[in-house]
Design a protein around this motif. Structure first.
Motif, PDB file in Angstrom:
ATOM      1  N   LYS A 103      -6.149  -6.837  -4.881  1.00  0.00           N
ATOM      2  CA  LYS A 103      -4.954  -7.055  -5.686  1.00  0.00           C
ATOM      3  C   LYS A 103      -4.084  -5.787  -5.694  1.00  0.00           C
ATOM      4  O   LYS A 103      -3.988  -5.096  -6.717  1.00  0.00           O
ATOM      5  N   PRO A 104      -3.442  -5.458  -4.569  1.00  0.00           N
ATOM      6  CA  PRO A 104      -2.640  -4.234  -4.546  1.00  0.00           C
ATOM      7  C   PRO A 104      -1.516  -4.243  -5.570  1.00  0.00           C
ATOM      8  O   PRO A 104      -1.147  -3.198  -6.109  1.00  0.00           O
ATOM      9  N   GLY A 105      -0.972  -5.420  -5.878  1.00  0.00           N
ATOM     10  CA  GLY A 105       0.087  -5.496  -6.874  1.00  0.00           C
ATOM     11  C   GLY A 105      -0.385  -5.109  -8.259  1.00  0.00           C
ATOM     12  O   GLY A 105       0.349  -4.468  -9.030  1.00  0.00           O
ATOM     13  N   LEU A 106      -1.616  -5.474  -8.594  1.00  0.00           N
ATOM     14  CA  LEU A 106      -2.180  -5.127  -9.900  1.00  0.00           C
ATOM     15  C   LEU A 106      -2.393  -3.620 -10.006  1.00  0.00           C
ATOM     16  O   LEU A 106      -2.065  -3.012 -11.032  1.00  0.00           O
ATOM     17  N   GLY A 107      -2.924  -3.025  -8.942  1.00  0.00           N
ATOM     18  CA  GLY A 107      -3.087  -1.578  -8.936  1.00  0.00           C
ATOM     19  C   GLY A 107      -1.752  -0.872  -9.042  1.00  0.00           C
ATOM     20  O   GLY A 107      -1.625   0.163  -9.706  1.00  0.00           O
ATOM     21  N   LEU A 108      -0.731  -1.445  -8.404  1.00  0.00           N
ATOM     22  CA  LEU A 108       0.610  -0.873  -8.456  1.00  0.00           C
ATOM     23  C   LEU A 108       1.158  -0.896  -9.880  1.00  0.00           C
ATOM     24  O   LEU A 108       1.747   0.084 -10.358  1.00  0.00           O
ATOM     25  N   ALA A 109       0.936  -1.997 -10.582  1.00  0.00           N
ATOM     26  CA  ALA A 109       1.434  -2.111 -11.956  1.00  0.00           C
ATOM     27  C   ALA A 109       0.750  -1.110 -12.877  1.00  0.00           C
ATOM     28  O   ALA A 109       1.399  -0.482 -13.726  1.00  0.00           O
ATOM     29  N   ILE A 110      -0.557  -0.937 -12.708  1.00  0.00           N
ATOM     30  CA  ILE A 110      -1.289   0.023 -13.539  1.00  0.00           C
ATOM     31  C   ILE A 110      -0.793   1.443 -13.283  1.00  0.00           C
ATOM     32  O   ILE A 110      -0.591   2.228 -14.215  1.00  0.00           O
ATOM     33  N   GLY A 155     -11.650   6.894 -10.730  1.00  0.00           N
ATOM     34  CA  GLY A 155     -10.651   6.195  -9.928  1.00  0.00           C
ATOM     35  C   GLY A 155     -11.205   5.426  -8.744  1.00  0.00           C
ATOM     36  O   GLY A 155     -10.432   4.797  -8.019  1.00  0.00           O
ATOM     37  N   LEU A 156     -12.521   5.461  -8.537  1.00  0.00           N
ATOM     38  CA  LEU A 156     -13.088   4.683  -7.438  1.00  0.00           C
ATOM     39  C   LEU A 156     -12.806   3.193  -7.587  1.00  0.00           C
ATOM     40  O   LEU A 156     -12.724   2.466  -6.599  1.00  0.00           O
ATOM     41  N   GLY A 157     -12.643   2.745  -8.811  1.00  0.00           N
ATOM     42  CA  GLY A 157     -12.338   1.332  -9.034  1.00  0.00           C
ATOM     43  C   GLY A 157     -11.022   0.902  -8.417  1.00  0.00           C
ATOM     44  O   GLY A 157     -10.797  -0.293  -8.189  1.00  0.00           O
ATOM     45  N   ASP A 158     -10.148   1.868  -8.113  1.00  0.00           N
ATOM     46  CA  ASP A 158      -8.868   1.522  -7.484  1.00  0.00           C
ATOM     47  C   ASP A 158      -9.058   0.911  -6.106  1.00  0.00           C
ATOM     48  O   ASP A 158      -8.177   0.199  -5.615  1.00  0.00           O
ATOM     49  N   LEU A 159     -10.202   1.182  -5.459  1.00  0.00           N
ATOM     50  CA  LEU A 159     -10.451   0.607  -4.141  1.00  0.00           C
ATOM     51  C   LEU A 159     -10.483  -0.921  -4.205  1.00  0.00           C
ATOM     52  O   LEU A 159     -10.112  -1.592  -3.241  1.00  0.00           O
ATOM     53  N   VAL A 160     -10.926  -1.455  -5.320  1.00  0.00           N
ATOM     54  CA  VAL A 160     -10.950  -2.913  -5.485  1.00  0.00           C
ATOM     55  C   VAL A 160      -9.524  -3.452  -5.455  1.00  0.00           C
ATOM     56  O   VAL A 160      -9.240  -4.471  -4.807  1.00  0.00           O
ATOM     57  N   PHE A 161      -8.606  -2.782  -6.135  1.00  0.00           N
ATOM     58  CA  PHE A 161      -7.213  -3.228  -6.140  1.00  0.00           C
ATOM     59  C   PHE A 161      -6.605  -3.152  -4.746  1.00  0.00           C
ATOM     60  O   PHE A 161      -5.843  -4.025  -4.341  1.00  0.00           O
ATOM     61  N   VAL A 162      -6.924  -2.080  -4.022  1.00  0.00           N
ATOM     62  CA  VAL A 162      -6.350  -1.889  -2.685  1.00  0.00           C
ATOM     63  C   VAL A 162      -6.647  -3.077  -1.788  1.00  0.00           C
ATOM     64  O   VAL A 162      -5.775  -3.572  -1.066  1.00  0.00           O
ATOM     65  N   TYR A 163      -7.884  -3.573  -1.842  1.00  0.00           N
ATOM     66  CA  TYR A 163      -8.308  -4.612  -0.904  1.00  0.00           C
ATOM     67  C   TYR A 163      -8.216  -6.028  -1.468  1.00  0.00           C
ATOM     68  O   TYR A 163      -8.370  -6.988  -0.721  1.00  0.00           O
ATOM     69  N   ASN A 204       0.820  -1.211   0.000  1.00  0.00           N
ATOM     70  CA  ASN A 204       0.000   0.000   0.000  1.00  0.00           C
ATOM     71  C   ASN A 204       0.857   1.265   0.000  1.00  0.00           C
ATOM     72  O   ASN A 204       0.491   2.269  -0.622  1.00  0.00           O
ATOM     73  N   SER A 205       2.021   1.240   0.681  1.00  0.00           N
ATOM     74  CA  SER A 205       2.907   2.401   0.646  1.00  0.00           C
ATOM     75  C   SER A 205       3.473   2.600  -0.757  1.00  0.00           C
ATOM     76  O   SER A 205       3.590   3.733  -1.238  1.00  0.00           O
ATOM     77  N   SER A 206       3.810   1.491  -1.408  1.00  0.00           N
ATOM     78  CA  SER A 206       4.311   1.595  -2.777  1.00  0.00           C
ATOM     79  C   SER A 206       3.237   2.154  -3.700  1.00  0.00           C
ATOM     80  O   SER A 206       3.515   2.986  -4.574  1.00  0.00           O
ATOM     81  N   ARG A 263      -7.499   0.317 -15.971  1.00  0.00           N
ATOM     82  CA  ARG A 263      -8.296   0.006 -14.791  1.00  0.00           C
ATOM     83  C   ARG A 263      -9.579  -0.720 -15.174  1.00  0.00           C
ATOM     84  O   ARG A 263      -9.930  -1.745 -14.577  1.00  0.00           O
ATOM     85  N   VAL A 264     -10.286  -0.182 -16.159  1.00  0.00           N
ATOM     86  CA  VAL A 264     -11.541  -0.804 -16.604  1.00  0.00           C
ATOM     87  C   VAL A 264     -11.283  -2.220 -17.109  1.00  0.00           C
ATOM     88  O   VAL A 264     -12.015  -3.164 -16.790  1.00  0.00           O
ATOM     89  N   ALA A 265     -10.213  -2.389 -17.888  1.00  0.00           N
ATOM     90  CA  ALA A 265      -9.892  -3.715 -18.421  1.00  0.00           C
ATOM     91  C   ALA A 265      -9.550  -4.694 -17.304  1.00  0.00           C
ATOM     92  O   ALA A 265      -9.989  -5.855 -17.315  1.00  0.00           O
ATOM     93  N   ALA A 266      -8.773  -4.234 -16.319  1.00  0.00           N
ATOM     94  CA  ALA A 266      -8.375  -5.112 -15.219  1.00  0.00           C
ATOM     95  C   ALA A 266      -9.568  -5.507 -14.353  1.00  0.00           C
ATOM     96  O   ALA A 266      -9.681  -6.665 -13.923  1.00  0.00           O
ATOM     97  N   LEU A 267     -10.452  -4.572 -14.084  1.00  0.00           N
ATOM     98  CA  LEU A 267     -11.631  -4.887 -13.278  1.00  0.00           C
ATOM     99  C   LEU A 267     -12.499  -5.930 -13.975  1.00  0.00           C
ATOM    100  O   LEU A 267     -13.053  -6.823 -13.330  1.00  0.00           O
TER     101      LEU A 267
END
Length: 513
Positions: free
Chosen positions: A387-394, A377-385, A252-254, A433-437
């Motif tokens: 797949k944080p690594g996926l959100g990090l890559a995006i 960017g609300l979809g980023d909340l899904v990555f946080v909880y 999460n810090s990254s 983000r849309v594609a990953a979700l």
């Protein structure tokens, strides 16, 4: 300014004292509580807008583009360090407090103190490192400005911790009053006072210190009030809890670091390539777009734990309704700001001082970019909880896109090229983000949720650009927007109310059928 600040304080206190500004953990209607909390935060947004306007006018008039550019670049570096020094507690503190409450073996405030100790150590080390690097690598005036405010890394990180802790208790008033009243108004007042006292060279740094410390003191007072009997037992550092926090911190810090870099890389590149004066012009235009992001932030205090709870109890696919209604409501509030920037942006920049009018096109482009990122960017909340690594890559791909395009576009288009690079990076991130979700979580955000506000804004742009008088253009454009938005919502059967957060909805999704 002092009288205006006092009036804002009084209004903020009255607004925050209403029951609707709070959400308890046992609320029977989370969707309603989120909306009410957002309204309370919106009051804070208005106060922050007034303070920001006062500060920008003061900074532009008293300090000029060069000194303001050095300050903007220094604050951008400090905020990047805060994203690391805070150890991701804005998100990771919630599960730690939940577990401690269930366990019941340790006062909850001790969990907060543990995090504060770790944040303090990390932030002080970062402050020392960034000050030393500044004198080694940066121009002298930038290095001095950076060294003057570097100690505030720890204080800003502790503010993040404190407001997260009281937010867990369902209280948003401390964040609103601290961030929206005390910090900006005291910053503006103290910086102006420093200039009047003959301290022009350090006036902005003095204001930043005073504003930060006042917000921190108020947030700590909130912890003392909201966590009863904090010293009922002797405190000892919990190494097991610290390991849990550190285990969650890297991802999460990254992500926070890359997000901070993503939001500010244009400032760094403009400062390095074009120098302090263009940085001041670009930074001022960028500051004028901040209210768009703050509309989203006015929801985050309660929206983030609400979405997290749905994900935890019902799974990611069941967040569709909550995310769609949230995006529509946020977008409906943000788009009029873009329309307003088109109508009155040029005279507003001219009012702030000679040379700043060159940032008009930057202002428009960055307004559009902020809307794209903060609403979608609300979809980023899904990555946080999940797949944080996926959100990090995006985010990493988006940062690289912004940097490469900025280097390519800035030699030809200057600060406008930097703004175009940011907008392109936001577009890339939204597509990824849309594609990953969809691919990873089977989550599709329907385009219908954003169609009505988008069409209304598109039609409102016409009078904003065609009417010569800025004030008449603004009034006509906002009227068109309101009429088309209302008609479109009625025709499609949509509303601007949040949905998907109520207890009945959650119970239905949890049922075996």
């Amino acid at each position: 300014m002092v009288l205006a600040g006092a009036a804002a304080w009084t209004h903020g206190r009255e607004q925050m004292s209403a029951d609707s500004s709070e959400m308890t953990k046992s609320s029977d209607d989370p969707g309603h509580a989120i909306t009410q909390g957002a309204k309370a935060n919106a009051a804070g947004l208005l106060l922050r807008l007034a303070a920001r306007a006062a500060f920008l006018f003061m900074a532009a008039r008293l300090f000029g583009p060069r000194a303001y550019g050095n300050f903007v670049l220094s604050v951008a570096v400090i905020e990047l360090c805060v994203s690391v020094g805070s150890l991701g507690v804005k998100k990771t503190l919630f599960p730690l407090l939940d577990r401690a409450e269930v366990d019941g073996k340790r006062p909850l405030v001790h969990v907060v103190i543990d995090a504060a100790v770790m944040i303090g150590i990390a932030s002080v080390a970062l402050a020392a490192m960034i000050s030393a690097l500044g004198f080694l690598l940066a121009p002298p005036d930038v290095a001095v400005a950076l060294a003057l405010i570097a100690p505030m890394i720890a204080c800003q990180a502790l503010i993040d911790l404190a407001v997260a802790a009281v937010r867990w208790r369902g209280r948003v008033r401390y964040e609103i009053i601290g961030r929206s009243v005390l910090e900006p108004w005291i910053l503006a007042s103290c910086a102006t006072g420093a200039v009047l006292a003959g301290l022009e060279s350090s006036g902005l740094a003095i204001g930043y210190w005073c504003g930060t410390l006042s917000a921190l003191a108020y947030a700590c007072w909130g912890i003392a009030r909201e966590f009863p009997k904090p010293l009922s037992r002797s405190y000892s550092f919990d190494y097991r809890g610290a390991k849990q926090l550190l285990a969650m911190a890297p991802g999460n810090s990254s992500n926070d670091l890359l997000n901070a870099l993503y939001y500010r890389i244009d400032i760094y590149i403009v400062g390095i390539v074009l120098g302090p004066v263009p940085t001041g012009i670009y930074g001022l235009a960028r500051q004028l777009t901040t209210p768009i992001r703050q509309v989203r932030q006015s929801f985050d205090s309660l929206l983030v734990p609400g979405i997290a709870r749905i994900i935890d109890q019902c799974g990611v696919p069941q967040t569709t309704l909550a995310l769609s209604s949230s995006i529509r409501q946020i977008l409906a509030l943000q788009l009029p700001m873009l329309v307003a920037a088109l109508a009155i942006g040029q005279p507003l920049l001219q009012l702030l001082g000679p040379g700043f009018e060159a940032g008009y096109h930057v202002l428009i482009i960055l307004c559009a970019a902020e809307i794209l990122q903060s609403a979608m960017g609300l979809g980023d909340l899904v990555f946080v909880y999940r797949k944080p690594g996926l959100g990090l890559a995006i985010t990493l791909v988006s940062v690289a896109t912004s940097a490469v395009l900025a280097i390519f576009l800035m030699p030809r288009f200057g600060i406008t090229g930097a703004a175009l690079a940011s907008f392109a990076a936001y577009c890339v991130r939204s597509v990824l983000r849309v594609a990953a979700l969809r691919w990873q979580f089977r989550l599709t955000l329907p385009l219908a949720s954003v169609a009505v506000p988008s069409v209304a804004a598109g039609l409102a742009i016409v009078p904003a650009l065609l009417i010569a008088s800025p004030l008449m253009a603004l009034g006509a454009a906002l009227l068109v927007y309101a009429i088309v938005l209302k008609a479109g919502l009625a025709a499609t059967g949509q509303t601007l109310q949040l949905a998907g957060f109520d207890r009945e909805y959650l119970s239905r999704l949890d049922s075996p059928t």
